[in-house]
Scaffold this active site. Structure first.
Site, mmCIF file in Angstrom:
data_model
loop_
_atom_site.group_PDB
_atom_site.id
_atom_site.type_symbol
_atom_site.label_atom_id
_atom_site.label_comp_id
_atom_site.label_asym_id
_atom_site.label_seq_id
_atom_site.Cartn_x
_atom_site.Cartn_y
_atom_site.Cartn_z
ATOM 1 C CB SER A 67 7.270 -6.301 -7.150
ATOM 2 O OG SER A 67 7.288 -5.586 -8.364
ATOM 3 C CG HIS B 154 10.075 -9.788 -6.698
ATOM 4 N ND1 HIS B 154 10.299 -9.963 -8.042
ATOM 5 C CD2 HIS B 154 9.859 -8.450 -6.534
ATOM 6 C CE1 HIS B 154 10.222 -8.804 -8.658
ATOM 7 N NE2 HIS B 154 9.966 -7.869 -7.763
#
Length: 300
Positions: free
Chosen positions: A204, A250
């Site tokens: 991610s 993220h």
């Protein structure tokens, strides 16, 4: 655990001079004396009369530079290739292969590659982690590691959607640098902020780096940002609302990807382009290393 297609091309200004047939973002008033296609100063090759394009020179005309002197380039200066998604496919393949190996070997394999700052592993009966045992490889191996089928499915779907257009616009080497630096930056921020015994894995951080890069690229090309911003917003809501997601990866990847991409697509043309582009990668990488060093010093 940490948890729109298309191939952007530089828009042409139809109200001004035509764009070079190989570099559409460059207006030019010069045309090849043989085929009459518009060519920019980087593409024009001196001939006995006027200038010719590299394609005409390659077919045997002209008396100027060798045919390889002015190869077609992407928006960021990378070499054009026949398969503009090769690196994207390889990255998806690596992630899929590691996932299958993890299913076959079980939790022990996954635990040894997961990002963790430092904790006592009761199964091994010893401490593990980056800070406690110097297992630096975890900062990168965790970027290719997934444990849930839905996790790898959505990450690879986003990698396919975002990776192809970015790889085509940046070129293979620059795209790979963007992906790896973004993934490492996501790991670095997770390492800095998350609890020492909190495990983190997944692509991610690198995927969010592609999000940041896509926004920078689309803004550079004056495309409508609303679709990509809406998709990013949905993913960020999931990041901060759903339980068990390491938001640090993220955010770290998103910021790093945007910074690296800005340096790549806004670098000046000419001999300073490559130093500026990889200098941007180097600065982001250096920042990640400093963060890792500070966190390690605090935990040891």
């Amino acid at each position: 655990m940490d948890q729109a297609p298309g191939s952007p091309q530089e828009p042409q200004d139809t109200h001004g001079l035509p764009g070079c047939y190989r570099h559409p973002d460059r207006e030019t008033g010069i045309r090849c004396t043989r085929c009459e296609r518009p060519i920019c100063t980087d593409c024009m090759v001196s001939a006995s009369v006027g200038f010719q394009c590299p394609d005409c020179v390659r077919t045997g005309s002209g008396t100027g530079h060798a045919p390889s002197a002015s190869m077609p380039r992407t928006l960021a200066g990378g070499a054009l290739t026949s398969d503009s998604r090769l690196i994207t496919k390889i990255l998806i393949g690596i992630n899929a292969a590691v996932f299958v190996v993890g299913l076959a070997l079980g939790d022990d394999f996954v635990n040894r590659l997961t990002l963790i700052a430092g904790a006592f592993d009761p199964e091994l009966g010893e401490p593990v982690g980056v800070a406690l045992e110097g297992e630096w490889y975890r900062l990168l191996t965790s970027v290719f590691l997934h444990q849930e089928i839905w996790h790898i499915f959505f990450n690879m779907l986003l990698l396919w959607w975002l990776g192809g257009p970015l790889e085509e616009a940046l070129g293979r080497v620059r795209f790979l640098a963007l992906y790896l630096v973004s993934g490492l930056a996501g790991s670095a921020l997770t390492y800095l902020i998350a609890a020492p015994n909190q495990g983190s894995l997944g692509a991610s951080g690198a995927i969010y780096g592609l999000f940041g890069a896509m926004i920078v690229l689309m803004r550079r090309m004056r495309y409508d940002l609303r679709p990509i911003v809406a998709l990013l917003a949905i993913n960020l809501v999931i990041t901060f609302v759903a339980p068990g997601i390491a938001w640090e990866a993220h955010v770290g990847g998103l910021v790093a990807g945007a910074l690296v991409a800005y340096g790549m697509v806004h670098a000046p043309k000419g001999r300073w382009r490559v130093p500026v582009q990889f200098g941007a990668c180097g600065l982001v990488l250096l920042a990640a290393v400093v963060v890792i060093a500070l966190r390690t010093a605090a935990l040891t």
